[in-house]
Design a protein around this motif. Structure first.
Motif, PDB file in Angstrom:
ATOM      1  N   GLY A 142     -13.187  16.347 -49.080  1.00  0.00           N
ATOM      2  CA  GLY A 142     -13.368  17.797 -49.083  1.00  0.00           C
ATOM      3  C   GLY A 142     -13.166  18.410 -47.714  1.00  0.00           C
ATOM      4  O   GLY A 142     -12.753  19.548 -47.597  1.00  0.00           O
ATOM      5  N   MET A 162      -8.676  16.794 -52.892  1.00  0.00           N
ATOM      6  CA  MET A 162      -7.992  16.136 -53.991  1.00  0.00           C
ATOM      7  C   MET A 162      -7.943  17.041 -55.222  1.00  0.00           C
ATOM      8  O   MET A 162      -8.895  17.719 -55.553  1.00  0.00           O
ATOM      9  CB  MET A 162      -8.696  14.831 -54.346  1.00  0.00           C
ATOM     10  CG  MET A 162      -7.904  14.013 -55.328  1.00  0.00           C
ATOM     11  SD  MET A 162      -8.139  12.254 -55.096  1.00  0.00           S
ATOM     12  CE  MET A 162      -7.295  11.620 -56.510  1.00  0.00           C
ATOM     13  N   VAL A 179      -9.079  24.888 -58.961  1.00  0.00           N
ATOM     14  CA  VAL A 179      -9.287  23.535 -58.438  1.00  0.00           C
ATOM     15  C   VAL A 179      -8.649  23.404 -57.058  1.00  0.00           C
ATOM     16  O   VAL A 179      -9.250  22.871 -56.122  1.00  0.00           O
ATOM     17  CB  VAL A 179      -8.705  22.483 -59.414  1.00  0.00           C
ATOM     18  CG1 VAL A 179      -8.605  21.114 -58.748  1.00  0.00           C
ATOM     19  CG2 VAL A 179      -9.560  22.399 -60.664  1.00  0.00           C
ATOM     20  N   THR A 232     -10.668  25.255 -54.529  1.00  0.00           N
ATOM     21  CA  THR A 232     -11.908  24.535 -54.233  1.00  0.00           C
ATOM     22  C   THR A 232     -11.636  23.363 -53.292  1.00  0.00           C
ATOM     23  O   THR A 232     -12.378  23.125 -52.347  1.00  0.00           O
ATOM     24  CB  THR A 232     -12.558  24.005 -55.527  1.00  0.00           C
ATOM     25  OG1 THR A 232     -12.679  25.088 -56.443  1.00  0.00           O
ATOM     26  CG2 THR A 232     -13.923  23.416 -55.266  1.00  0.00           C
ATOM     27  N   SER A 233     -10.557  22.639 -53.560  1.00  0.00           N
ATOM     28  CA  SER A 233     -10.310  21.458 -52.733  1.00  0.00           C
ATOM     29  C   SER A 233      -9.834  21.830 -51.330  1.00  0.00           C
ATOM     30  O   SER A 233      -9.941  21.029 -50.422  1.00  0.00           O
ATOM     31  CB  SER A 233      -9.315  20.517 -53.422  1.00  0.00           C
ATOM     32  OG  SER A 233      -8.143  21.219 -53.706  1.00  0.00           O
TER      33      SER A 233
END
Lengths: 278, 346
Positions: free
Chosen positions: A95, A100, A170, A173-174
């Motif tokens: 993170g 990922m 996603v 967020t990553s």
């Protein structure tokens, strides 16, 4: 040697052996895998299902499934070894240094929390930001991945998002804690054909904009042809070929790569045919 | 959320509750019918018991006429349904009081036991289950699994007796089976019939302590037994959510262990909560035995006596009340389910 390969590698995997041990039986999963992801470059990792692509990614990020472990080898990120037995240190890598993205965005997001709530938890895990700044940053990143209606999406629950929208979330967020490396494990497999392209364009765009180093795992050689600098081909847990994209695609040295390319060409022709009448 | 959305939301909730209440009517009709015919099928006429073993045929006939068992079964059934619609559960043949006031006196004691047992079992079961899921295959997990399996095979009345033997007879730290309040202890003002609840709402600390003193042993008996199935279910549900993609993504984002644990446990809640709703009716039947062991004096004990004495109205009344509370618990479960899991539509 092309310029992209000459660049300083940010992530290297060397002679990685991974095996699955259940009771007394030991099954090799990865054998002598070596990869090198150039800084600010995009490396495609291709191969058929079960060739060990995902296991390689999960070994890098230190999240191998139960029973699977690294036997030997070395994984270095920006010169420092990741294969040290220290779970807290790895948590700071995940993170923060490596982000990922997974195959199925709808199941990757936590179903019980809103987008904003779960992104906040990721932020809070790594960065010490004041409450209002957290919200601002989340909105900023959602905008960054091409979401227009940021407020609505931030309030939404994952099941209310389309696949493409969920994958954007996603990705946002990553990238939230500004990792330098992004591993995308078949980021478009679970999406509609039209959305696939948008997500790939987004990854390519973010890669260029933030000089991200991207390891993209796929079985679609078309993606490699269009977006990657270099490519590694895996088969049965081994890297059978590695090189600059052009070289591997034009004159594959390995018989397996050749077959893979032939198969992908066939697929592309077939896809073109089926999409014509629409 | 803006005001308009809040109103929409409130409307949806009201609609959900209204729908459930409407569905309750046929359910209770079914329950009433089933109980009516089952009590009759069991055979025996309470008139014989009331009249006594040496009564003449005339006396028995008079008693039958008085309590209505001389009517044809169809008429009895119609009268029974009519009474229910008027909110009348009949008069207990043996206490000679309206069944509804008998139940109103005794149900709170039973519900206290059952609801507290349910709440504690849920908390302990979730905690133990997720602990075991986290330590899957390791010593802690094995202890929890063996423990919950053994607890599952223990009969409740037997456990109650063993606990009484140990804590009352041997160690002397628990009171004997003397009901909700021991003889001579400060009793709270009787409001609902549940000693601990009455003491709590009147802020009567002496009575609260006295009631708690009486409560912990029967409560422990039920919690011990009902924690076991919840633990086992929670364990498998948490294991399943731990292996989900969203937990993997959470780990890939470097979320701390505590957060991942909370994620997995929360994702495991819906099946556990549903199961707890089902468990409610099982707990009621377990209360019958536990109340008998501890002379709790609740509705379950009342029902057992009623069955023994062929007291039809009392048995029917208890079953109806149990039906109403089961339906109410299912409504609560439904609401909780929707609060926990945003994917479930209202």
């Amino acid at each position: 040697m092309t310029p992209s390969d000459a660049r300083h590698p940010i992530l290297t995997v060397e002679n990685l052996f991974v095996e699955l041990s259940r009771k007394k039986a030991v099954t090799p999963i990865l054998q002598d895998v070596s990869l090198s992801l150039p800084e600010a470059g995009m490396l495609g990792l291709v191969g058929e299902t079960g060739s060990g692509k995902t296991m390689t990614a999960r070994a890098i990020i230190g999240l191998l499934p139960p029973g699977v472990h690294v036997k030997s080898g070395s994984i270095t990120l920006d010169g420092s070894e990741l294969l040290v037995d220290n779970s807290t240190a790895m948590r700071e890598v995940r993170g923060v240094q490596i982000g990922m993205v997974f195959q199925n965005p709808r199941t990757a997001l936590y179903p019980m929390s809103s987008v904003e709530a779960q992104m906040k938890r990721v932020l809070r895990a790594h960065l010490n930001l004041a409450r209002p700044n957290r919200a601002t940053r989340i909105h900023e990143y959602l905008r960054l991945v091409g979401i227009d209606d940021v407020r609505r999406v931030a309030r939404s629950y994952p099941h209310e998002l389309s696949g493409g929208m969920a994958q954007r979330v996603v990705i946002a967020t990553s990238l939230l804690c500004e990792p330098t490396v992004l591993i995308a494990d078949e980021p478009t497999t679970g999406l509609d054909a039209t959305i696939q392209r948008q997500i790939l364009e987004l990854i390519a765009d973010l890669q260029a904009r933030f000089s991200l180093s991207v390891l993209i795992i796929t079985h679609d050689l078309g993606i490699v042809a269009q977006y990657c600098d270099s490519v590694s081909v895996m088969n049965e847990g081994r890297v059978v070929e590695h090189g600059p994209k052009r070289q591997v695609l034009k004159s594959p040295a390995h018989e397996y790569s050749e077959r893979l390319i032939a198969a992908s060409d066939l697929r592309r022709i077939r896809r073109a045919k089926t999409s014509e009448p629409q | 959320m803006n005001a308009e959305a809040a109103i929409m939301n409130a409307r949806q909730w009201l609609w959900l509750i209204a729908k459930r209440v409407i569905f309750t009517i046929p359910i209770l009709f079914g329950v009433a019918t089933a109980t009516f015919f089952l009590t009759r099928l069991a055979g025996g006429d309470p008139a014989y018991q009331i009249a006594g073993p040496f009564a003449t045929d005339e006396v028995i006939a008079a008693v039958q006429k008085q309590i209505g068992t001389d009517m044809p079964i169809g008429d009895q059934y119609a009268a029974f349904l009519g009474d229910i619609l008027r909110g009348d559960l009949g008069t207990s043949i043996f206490t000679d009081r309206p069944v509804i006031s008998d139940l109103a006196d005794r149900l709170p004691a039973t519900l206290t036991l059952v609801i507290l047992a349910l709440a504690f079992s849920l908390v302990f079961g979730l905690a133990l289950g997720s602990f075991a899921a986290y330590r899957r295959g390791r010593a802690g997990d094995k202890v929890v699994r063996v423990g919950s399996f053994s607890a599952l095979s223990v009969p409740d009345f037997w456990l109650g007796l063993v606990l009484l033997f140990l804590f009352f007879f041997r160690f002397g730290i628990a009171p004997g089976p003397t009901g909700q309040i021991a003889l001579g202890a400060t009793a709270p003002r009787d409001i609902t019939g549940s000693a601990i609840f009455d003491a709590a709402i009147t802020f009567d600390s002496a009575a609260f302590r006295a009631a708690l003193h009486q409560l912990w042993l029967p409560l422990m008996t039920m919690v011990f037994i009902f924690t076991a199935p919840i633990t086992r279910l929670a364990r498998s549900a948490v294991i399943e959510s731990l292996t989900s993609d969203s937990i993997l993504f959470g780990r890939a984002c470097g979320l701390p262990k505590r957060q991942l644990w909370a994620y997995a446990t929360r994702a495991a809640l819906p099946p556990v909560v549903t199961f707890v709703g089902i468990l409610f009716s099982v707990l009621l039947s377990s209360a019958v035995l536990v109340e008998a062991v501890f002379s709790w004096g609740g509705a379950a004990q009342y029902a057992v006596n009623a069955i023994r004495q062929n007291d039809f109205p009392a048995v029917q009344g208890f079953v109806m009340a149990a039906g109403v509370f089961s339906v109410a618990i299912f409504l609560v479960v439904d609401i909780l389910y929707r609060v926990i899991d945003p994917r479930v539509r209202l």
